[in-house]
Scaffold this motif. Structure first.
Motif, PDB file in Angstrom:
ATOM      1  N   HIS A 119      -1.108  15.883  -6.300  1.00  0.00           N
ATOM      2  CA  HIS A 119       0.183  16.402  -5.866  1.00  0.00           C
ATOM      3  C   HIS A 119       0.758  15.593  -4.701  1.00  0.00           C
ATOM      4  N   ASN A 120      -0.094  15.113  -3.820  1.00  0.00           N
ATOM      5  CA  ASN A 120       0.391  14.252  -2.733  1.00  0.00           C
ATOM      6  C   ASN A 120       0.974  12.955  -3.284  1.00  0.00           C
ATOM      7  N   GLU A 121       0.311  12.376  -4.289  1.00  0.00           N
ATOM      8  CA  GLU A 121       0.828  11.156  -4.900  1.00  0.00           C
ATOM      9  C   GLU A 121       2.137  11.426  -5.646  1.00  0.00           C
ATOM     10  N   LEU A 122       2.210  12.563  -6.327  1.00  0.00           N
ATOM     11  CA  LEU A 122       3.439  12.930  -7.027  1.00  0.00           C
ATOM     12  C   LEU A 122       4.582  13.124  -6.038  1.00  0.00           C
ATOM     13  N   LYS A 123       4.304  13.770  -4.926  1.00  0.00           N
ATOM     14  CA  LYS A 123       5.327  13.961  -3.890  1.00  0.00           C
ATOM     15  C   LYS A 123       5.833  12.616  -3.384  1.00  0.00           C
ATOM     16  N   ALA A 124       4.923  11.672  -3.196  1.00  0.00           N
ATOM     17  CA  ALA A 124       5.318  10.333  -2.728  1.00  0.00           C
ATOM     18  C   ALA A 124       6.226   9.649  -3.753  1.00  0.00           C
ATOM     19  N   VAL A 125       5.917   9.803  -5.043  1.00  0.00           N
ATOM     20  CA  VAL A 125       6.774   9.229  -6.083  1.00  0.00           C
ATOM     21  C   VAL A 125       8.171   9.835  -5.995  1.00  0.00           C
ATOM     22  N   ILE A 126       8.236  11.140  -5.876  1.00  0.00           N
ATOM     23  CA  ILE A 126       9.531  11.827  -5.798  1.00  0.00           C
ATOM     24  C   ILE A 126      10.298  11.377  -4.552  1.00  0.00           C
ATOM     25  N   ASP A 127       9.626  11.390  -3.407  1.00  0.00           N
ATOM     26  CA  ASP A 127      10.291  11.059  -2.144  1.00  0.00           C
ATOM     27  C   ASP A 127      10.745   9.606  -2.078  1.00  0.00           C
ATOM     28  N   ASN A 128      10.017   8.700  -2.727  1.00  0.00           N
ATOM     29  CA  ASN A 128      10.322   7.283  -2.621  1.00  0.00           C
ATOM     30  C   ASN A 128      11.196   6.741  -3.741  1.00  0.00           C
ATOM     31  N   SER A 129      11.522   7.568  -4.705  1.00  0.00           N
ATOM     32  CA  SER A 129      12.364   7.117  -5.815  1.00  0.00           C
ATOM     33  C   SER A 129      13.827   7.183  -5.412  1.00  0.00           C
ATOM     34  N   LYS A 130      14.493   6.051  -5.533  1.00  0.00           N
ATOM     35  CA  LYS A 130      15.910   5.980  -5.178  1.00  0.00           C
ATOM     36  C   LYS A 130      16.807   6.048  -6.414  1.00  0.00           C
ATOM     37  N   SER A 131      16.192   6.131  -7.583  1.00  0.00           N
ATOM     38  CA  SER A 131      16.951   6.246  -8.825  1.00  0.00           C
ATOM     39  C   SER A 131      16.073   6.949  -9.860  1.00  0.00           C
ATOM     40  N   LEU A 132      16.689   7.383 -10.924  1.00  0.00           N
ATOM     41  CA  LEU A 132      15.951   8.017 -12.006  1.00  0.00           C
ATOM     42  C   LEU A 132      14.996   7.011 -12.642  1.00  0.00           C
ATOM     43  N   ASN A 133      15.420   5.765 -12.745  1.00  0.00           N
ATOM     44  CA  ASN A 133      14.576   4.726 -13.308  1.00  0.00           C
ATOM     45  C   ASN A 133      13.314   4.531 -12.450  1.00  0.00           C
ATOM     46  N   GLU A 134      13.468   4.476 -11.138  1.00  0.00           N
ATOM     47  CA  GLU A 134      12.308   4.356 -10.240  1.00  0.00           C
ATOM     48  C   GLU A 134      11.387   5.566 -10.374  1.00  0.00           C
ATOM     49  N   PHE A 135      11.978   6.751 -10.478  1.00  0.00           N
ATOM     50  CA  PHE A 135      11.186   7.970 -10.651  1.00  0.00           C
ATOM     51  C   PHE A 135      10.364   7.894 -11.935  1.00  0.00           C
ATOM     52  N   ASN A 136      11.006   7.530 -13.040  1.00  0.00           N
ATOM     53  CA  ASN A 136      10.309   7.452 -14.322  1.00  0.00           C
ATOM     54  C   ASN A 136       9.178   6.431 -14.276  1.00  0.00           C
ATOM     55  N   LYS A 137       9.411   5.274 -13.658  1.00  0.00           N
ATOM     56  CA  LYS A 137       8.356   4.263 -13.525  1.00  0.00           C
ATOM     57  C   LYS A 137       7.211   4.792 -12.673  1.00  0.00           C
ATOM     58  N   GLY A 138       7.536   5.475 -11.584  1.00  0.00           N
ATOM     59  CA  GLY A 138       6.506   6.024 -10.701  1.00  0.00           C
ATOM     60  C   GLY A 138       5.675   7.095 -11.376  1.00  0.00           C
TER      61      GLY A 138
END
Length: 78
Positions: free
Chosen positions: A36-55
């Motif tokens: 969950h900590n890693e998932l939170k980091a993906v969410i917090d650091n994604s600046k676009s939907l594309n970045e979120f999906n890659k993360g």
């Protein structure tokens, strides 16, 4: 909120392999917190939907989560 709920999976429905120690796991425990900590980091650091999906895809692969257990990733609007 309904949009968020549409793209989530209950932790109790998942199994994974902890990338730190290689131990298979499921709901609860320290691995769940680490995931969950890693998932939170993906969410917090994604600046676009594309970045979120890659993360999220990288996280899924890192934790060896079966892709069939996850909902389809959200796509941008046309």
């Amino acid at each position: 909120m309904s949009e968020i709920q549409r793209f989530r999976t209950k932790t109790s429905e998942l199994t994974w392999v902890n990338p730190i120690d290689g131990v298979p796991g499921g709901h609860g425990g320290n691995a769940s917190g680490a995931f969950h900590n890693e998932l939170k980091a993906v969410i917090d650091n994604s600046k676009s939907l594309n970045e979120f999906n890659k993360g999220v895809t990288a996280l899924r692969d890192r934790w060896k989560i079966d892709p069939s257990l996850l909902p389809e990733l959200p796509r941008g609007r046309n």
